[in-house]
Scaffold this motif. Structure first.
Motif: not given
Length: 610
Positions: A337-363
């Motif tokens: 299933h798709p997953v939500l990848a999150v990169d934790v930083n000091a002042d914000h969280l950077a996230a991107w939807i990744i499909d089961p094939c490993g491709n970033p989806v959307g913005a």
């Protein structure tokens, strides 16, 4: 002429370390809910009297436990201490006090061991740098050790080394003796008592009234933190707790009073006091009611917040059997299933939807998370709000899990300024590292995601930012060039984190036609095949000629790996199979050439291909 042309010695690149495999974070093994108590003046008087009486007993028992030292659980004389406390409280209050004293002692032991490890790391770092002349560096194995900048800094570090060695000797003596330093109420608050004038917020010089107000305010906080109102649950008891029971029908609270206070405050049979206030759990109250309906144990804690002047009741229980962990879904299942990848930083969280094939989806998505310089309740509220946004985003895109980095700055925080830079720049960097809520974010995310029906996948954080900027940043920027979303290196790192959680490699394949002999033969067979419904008679279809228009099938580009709106990737040819050279084939770089192109060893970042 550059340094490379003059023959200057270049620093040898560090070898890539092996990456740890991803794993599913275990869901929480317990639950804790809170409600506010609207007490009457009589209720407040009783709770203060009970809390201060039991707090004095808890302090004396903790001192007795520290004097016993580090002994096995069978020799900590808990039965003797509990028997002595029972005469001044009750059997169940005494059990809660002795259990809490043991937990505090073991926690202090773990903190002392961590302190010893931190001192040894700092001493080793300073010692290795003192062995190098100031302003130079030496190579030790595959690692370079840099000396201090000048003699003045080297002398200051020698003095600091002596201080750290003295602290280490004292800490080791305390550990070997079995004694620990524990302050009920907090050591920081105790030290503030000796500096009340400096900590005063009123205009200085303080008047007699201001000083008295400052002293009374400290005393209120000190007594509130040292009160003991913890009632351990017991299975099979009415409503899950004998000491403090709550009726789910009307929320009435009945509490067993200690023996010395029963004559003065008891208003119910068997030395109990029924509060005028009622307990109503708005959050997850149904689970609490279902649990106490079957007689399962529930623990209650009553606390007082002097800053707000509010009383709170916490209910907690375990959701798993002792010694076991809650079951987690299989990693293979979540990767479908798709997953939500999150990169934790000091002042914000950077996230991107990744499909089961490993491709970033959307913005990409950016969630602000500014926590520095804020009080603890505000930081906790902002962290919960940011996690709630992540969960809503994952549910909106039908994700099965969230992928985060398994960050742990324990070693970095332990070594401190000896490894994280010096001066103003190093202090700012250390403050940034200390401000990233790694452990609290992971634990809070695991709990909230479990109740939202989602899972959390933790991956190794090594090289995520570096490989994200190298392989994904420019393609993602080109893809989002027409939109209003700004793609940063943190978003590229989130893509690498998500792909790592899905079992894909961090590198993306280059765009362009890729053909092999196997794929060409397959396409020729597909072009020559005729479906049964296309046959009009018994005549067999004629085989395609090399001079027919079907020749264009050999020059068409290979199909892309996935038909998602993400970054376009193509399948690489199978290793070891080389297409024949000719005017109708296009030969792409081999796997070895790709690894050489990106300066990556073949053993780094192994994973399942997309």
């Amino acid at each position: 002429m550059g340094k490379r042309e003059r023959g200057a010695k270049q620093r040898e690149p560090r070898p890539f370390r092996a990456l740890a495999g991803p794993f599913v974070v275990a869901p929480p093994s317990g639950c804790r809910i809170r409600t506010r108590l609207h007490l009457s003046p009589a209720d407040e008087e009783v709770l203060r009297a009970v809390g201060e009486h039991l707090g004095a007993l808890a302090g004396a028992d903790l001192a007795a436990r520290v004097r016993i030292g580090n002994v096995p659980a069978a020799h900590n004389r808990r039965a003797e201490r509990k028997k002595a406390l029972t005469a001044q409280s009750s059997s169940r209050w005494a059990g809660s006090i002795t259990r809490t004293s043991e937990d505090q002692y073991q926690l202090a032991r773990r903190a002392l061991n961590a302190r010893i490890g931190s001192l040894r790391q700092a001493i080793a770092t300073i010692t290795s740098r003192l062995a190098v002349a100031p302003g130079t560096r030496e190579q030790r194995g595959r690692r370079w050790v840099r000396g201090y900048a000048d003699d003045s800094e080297r002398r200051a570090k020698q003095q600091r080394l002596q201080i750290l060695q003295g602290q280490l000797r004292r800490a080791v003596r305390e550990r070997d003796s079995g004694h620990v330093r524990v302050t009920r109420g907090g050591r920081r608050l105790l030290n503030a008592r000796h500096h009340l004038y400096d900590a005063a917020t009123a205009e200085k010089p303080l008047t007699a009234a201001d000083w008295q107000a400052q002293l009374e305010g400290w005393g209120t906080v000190w007594s509130a933190r040292r009160m003991f109102l913890t009632a351990d649950g017991e299975a099979g008891a009415p409503f899950g707790n004998y000491t403090l029971s709550i009726d789910p029908a009307d929320g009435s609270i009945a509490m067993v009073l200690p023996d010395p206070l029963r004559v003065q405050y008891a208003n119910a049979p068997r030395g109990r006091y029924v509060l005028d206030a009622a307990a109503v759990f708005r959050h997850r109250g149904g689970q609490w009611a279902d649990r106490i309906a079957v007689g399962a144990s529930v623990r209650y804690d009553i606390t007082y917040d002097p800053a707000r002047g509010h009383w709170y009741l916490d209910a907690s229980w375990s959701t798993t059997v002792k010694g076991q962990t809650a079951p987690a879904p299989a990693l293979k299942t979540l990767r479908q299933h798709p997953v939500l990848a999150v990169d934790v930083n000091a002042d914000h969280l950077a996230a991107w939807i990744i499909d089961p094939c490993g491709n970033p989806v959307g913005a990409p998505h950016t969630i602000p998370l500014q926590l520095s310089g804020l009080p603890a309740p505000t930081r906790d509220a902002r962290l919960r709000a940011a996690i709630s946004q992540l969960l809503h985003l994952a549910q909106r895109h039908e994700c099965a899990a969230l992928v985060i980095e398994n960050l742990d700055f324990t070693d970095a925080r332990a070594t401190g300024r000896e490894k994280l830079g010096r001066g103003r720049r190093g202090k700012a960097f250390r403050r940034t590292v200390a401000g990233i809520p790694t452990a609290k974010f992971r634990d809070r995310l695991a709990g909230m995601a479990h109740h939202a029906g989602l899972s959390v996948i933790a991956v190794d954080p090594a090289y995520s930012s570096k490989w994200g900027a190298q392989h994904w940043l420019n393609p993602l920027k080109q893809q989002a060039s027409t939109g209003s979303t700004t793609v940063s290196g943190h978003h590229a790192a989130a893509v690498v984190v998500g792909r790592r959680g899905l079992g894909c490699t961090a590198r993306r394949r280059k765009d362009g036609p890729r053909q092999t002999a196997a794929t060409t033969a397959t396409r020729r067979a597909e072009a020559a095949a005729v479906r049964p419904e296309d046959r009009t008679g018994t005549t067999a279809p004629a085989a395609p000629s090399h001079h027919s228009t079907g020749r264009t099938e050999r020059t068409a580009p290979a199909r892309t790996s996935r038909s998602t709106p993400g970054v376009r990737q193509t399948r690489a040819r199978p290793p070891g199979k080389h297409p024949p050279h000719g005017p109708t084939t296009v030969r792409g770089p081999s796997i070895h050439d790709q690894l050489t192109l990106f300066a990556m060893p073949e053993t780094a970042n192994t994973g399942q291909s997309t």
